[in-house]
Design an enzyme around this catalytic site. Sequence first.
Site, PDB file in Angstrom:
ATOM      1  N   GLN A 169      12.147 -12.601 -10.920  1.00 61.38           N
ATOM      2  CA  GLN A 169      11.182 -12.131  -9.921  1.00 61.38           C
ATOM      3  C   GLN A 169      11.541 -12.856  -8.624  1.00 61.38           C
ATOM      4  OE1 GLN A 169       8.728  -9.911  -9.366  1.00 61.38           O
ATOM      5  NE2 GLN A 169       8.575 -10.859  -7.341  1.00 61.38           N
ATOM      6  N   GLN A 171      10.918 -11.924  -5.220  1.00 61.23           N
ATOM      7  CA  GLN A 171      10.002 -11.951  -4.085  1.00 61.23           C
ATOM      8  C   GLN A 171       8.982 -13.080  -4.260  1.00 61.23           C
ATOM      9  OE1 GLN A 171       7.488  -8.483  -3.497  1.00 61.23           O
ATOM     10  NE2 GLN A 171       7.431  -8.756  -1.303  1.00 61.23           N
ATOM     11  N   GLY A 299       3.468  -4.759 -10.692  1.00 61.98           N
ATOM     12  CA  GLY A 299       4.744  -4.095 -10.519  1.00 61.98           C
ATOM     13  C   GLY A 299       5.549  -4.784  -9.446  1.00 61.98           C
ATOM     14  N   MET A 300       6.854  -4.587  -9.480  1.00 58.46           N
ATOM     15  CA  MET A 300       7.747  -5.111  -8.453  1.00 58.46           C
ATOM     16  C   MET A 300       8.774  -4.032  -8.138  1.00 58.46           C
ATOM     17  SD  MET A 300       8.632  -7.506  -6.404  1.00 58.46           S
ATOM     18  CE  MET A 300       9.964  -7.175  -5.250  1.00 58.46           C
ATOM     19  N   HIS A 329       7.164   1.952  -2.131  1.00 56.93           N
ATOM     20  CA  HIS A 329       7.988   0.902  -1.513  1.00 56.93           C
ATOM     21  C   HIS A 329       9.421   1.371  -1.245  1.00 56.93           C
ATOM     22  CE1 HIS A 329       5.597  -2.714  -1.110  1.00 56.93           C
ATOM     23  NE2 HIS A 329       5.209  -2.704  -2.383  1.00 56.93           N
ATOM     24  N   TYR A 411      -2.534  -6.018   2.089  1.00 57.47           N
ATOM     25  CA  TYR A 411      -2.596  -4.753   1.345  1.00 57.47           C
ATOM     26  C   TYR A 411      -3.685  -3.829   1.900  1.00 57.47           C
ATOM     27  CZ  TYR A 411       0.340  -6.657  -2.439  1.00 57.47           C
ATOM     28  OH  TYR A 411       1.373  -7.175  -3.169  1.00 57.47           O
ATOM     29  N   ARG A 582      -0.258 -11.655 -16.370  1.00 59.56           N
ATOM     30  CA  ARG A 582      -0.315 -11.051 -15.041  1.00 59.56           C
ATOM     31  C   ARG A 582      -1.230 -11.888 -14.158  1.00 59.56           C
ATOM     32  NH1 ARG A 582      -2.163  -4.785 -14.254  1.00 59.56           N
ATOM     33  NH2 ARG A 582      -2.025  -4.700 -11.983  1.00 59.56           N
ATOM     34  N   LYS A 584      -2.705 -11.596 -11.361  1.00 55.55           N
ATOM     35  CA  LYS A 584      -3.923 -10.989 -10.814  1.00 55.55           C
ATOM     36  C   LYS A 584      -5.091 -11.077 -11.802  1.00 55.55           C
ATOM     37  CE  LYS A 584      -5.507  -6.358 -10.605  1.00 55.55           C
ATOM     38  NZ  LYS A 584      -5.347  -4.933 -10.378  1.00 55.55           N
TER      39      LYS A 584
END
Length: 630
Positions: A169, A171, A299-300, A329, A411, A582, A584
């Site tokens: 990952q 980012q 998601g990425m 994206h 966002y 996750r 979040k």
Amino acid sequence: MNRISLAAGTASLLMLLVLAACGDTRTAAPTSDNSTPAAPMTTTDPHSYANFDQVAVSHLSLDIDVDFERSVLDGTASLTLTHHADATELVLDTRDLDIHAVRLDDAKDAVDFTLAPADGYLGAALRIPITSDTRIVHVDYTSQPQAAAVQWLSPQLTSGGEHPFLFTQSQAILARTWVPIQDTPGVRFTYDATVRVPSKLMALMSAENPTEKSADGAYTFSMPQAIPSYLLALAVGDLEFRSIGEDTGVYAEPDVVDAAAWEFADTQDMIDRVEPLYGPYRWGRYDILVLPPSFPFGGMENPRLTFATPTILAGDRSLVALVAHELAHSWSGNLTTNANWNDFWLNEGFTVYLERRIMEEIAGEDYAAMLATLGWQDLDHTLAGLPTRDTHLRLDLAGRDPDDGMTDVAYEKGNFFLRTIEEEVGRERFDAFLRKWFDDNAFKAVTTDGFITAITNDLLSEAEADAIDLTAWIDGPGIPAGAYIPSSDAFTQVDAALTSWQDGTPAAELATDKWTTHEWLHFLRGLPETLDIDQMDQLDQAFGFNATGNSEIKHAWLHHVIANNWEPGYDALERFLIDQGRRKFLKPLYERLATTPDGKDRADKIYEQARGGYHPVSVGTIDTILGWQG
Ligand code: BES
Ligand code: ZN
């Protein structure tokens, strides 16, 4: 400020040399893949040591072994350079990398490099002496087992339970923990890779991918479109492929792949509907990789291969807005990229706007209105907990971890800013503007200033600009007056049910049979903070929240479990916190637990079991919440 355009990784070396010879280092002429002139690109990024105003990487050639025994990646990164005549060193970003040797072009002898002392999340600058003739720099290196981008999963953490798994990952600034690179979204490069893995596993990247395992575990990749470093991605595991449309498919572990193919059946339709609005999909195929449950994000948007959490496999396709988001994206972010993390809203705000437009296309206005309303609620909640300066769209994150800026402000405030502009000018004009924005800035980095210039030149009259108040949105706090506020008729009915329940109607008698995930989320969010044991029992008996397999509903329910100390819910809470990673979902639940001494005890005990199964990104966050650092 010294500015130079190196857009799209295609700026020709010749052109730069000519410009340098003329003494003009500020702007370069049009790039070869696009007829419009490149906007001057910012060459400052507070989160990178790279001297990309002097020399930029235009191609990466990666050759690595994936060593599951030692939990390291080991090999060579060869970087092709585009630079000024006067660049005497190349500065790369690294973090927790062991650098063994650096060689230039075809030379066998190594050159002396220096690795500066490491500075926290920024890592250590790698300084390599070069000359104006240097074309390729080869860096031999090994990553470390604790590399923050990489999770090495033992077989028990996978669905099949037999083979290990790895995923990265990158980012925002974690690419530097597995590749020595100019780790800034302001630089783009093409790449190719050779990756060797144990022979029973498949390797995938954000590139052209195989659909079958190779016999010997060797894979080669090519990524012909120029990308910024944060979109570098690698996954290795016991994976299978299923085609789900003309240019789309899914990868997952064998016992997950069919469910994934079913859940994401709308993907091709999403692509087909977004292209007429915002221009061609420029990346070849669009596939989705469903990862093990420890994937720290929903998601990425890794190009060509979105990485996704299995927690959106709800069995009823009700959480596929996430696919719309990651697909979006491919325009906002991957094609037109925030120049640095201060402008993160240009990636995520645009993407949420596009996501909702895609969902409106495929599921209708009422559906999109529910998503928008939930988003508004998220924003409202987030704003209440943030210091004022972090509620601006344009941020100043110098000296801070870019993670600090990755909130619902980027966002949702970003999205509602764009939605407000749409209201002011009408959808047709706004769509034409967006289409031009992506065409003009394809494969380029963009800044908030560039956005202001574009929107005032290409879209808004003076009166419209005044009505919207761009400055208030971009550099002001909270939500400006005149913002578009969403509303949902479906939620009005949920509100009525909530009132009726509080007025004494038994839960089982509420008219909930047509509700979908989003109505349930609105219902759960609308419940009073304080509920007694009988009320919790009644809700669970009527609606089965404790046993739901829908991750979003479960997450919303577990807040009530903690807030009301509802004992029968704690097993479900523990399972949820251990079975998936996750962030979040984890962060708010651990935070809420940590507000009372008993809850903190419980959180510590659960975390003790769960921590080894989380990705470093989630570990970092939960360590901080529970005071486990060091
Ligand atoms: N690019 C983000 C994920 C991300 C952001 C990773 C910042 C690291 C740093 C991705 O597109 C995203 O926004 N994912 C969301 C889902 C989306 C539907 C809002 C997520 O993971 O929750
Ligand atoms: Zn996103």
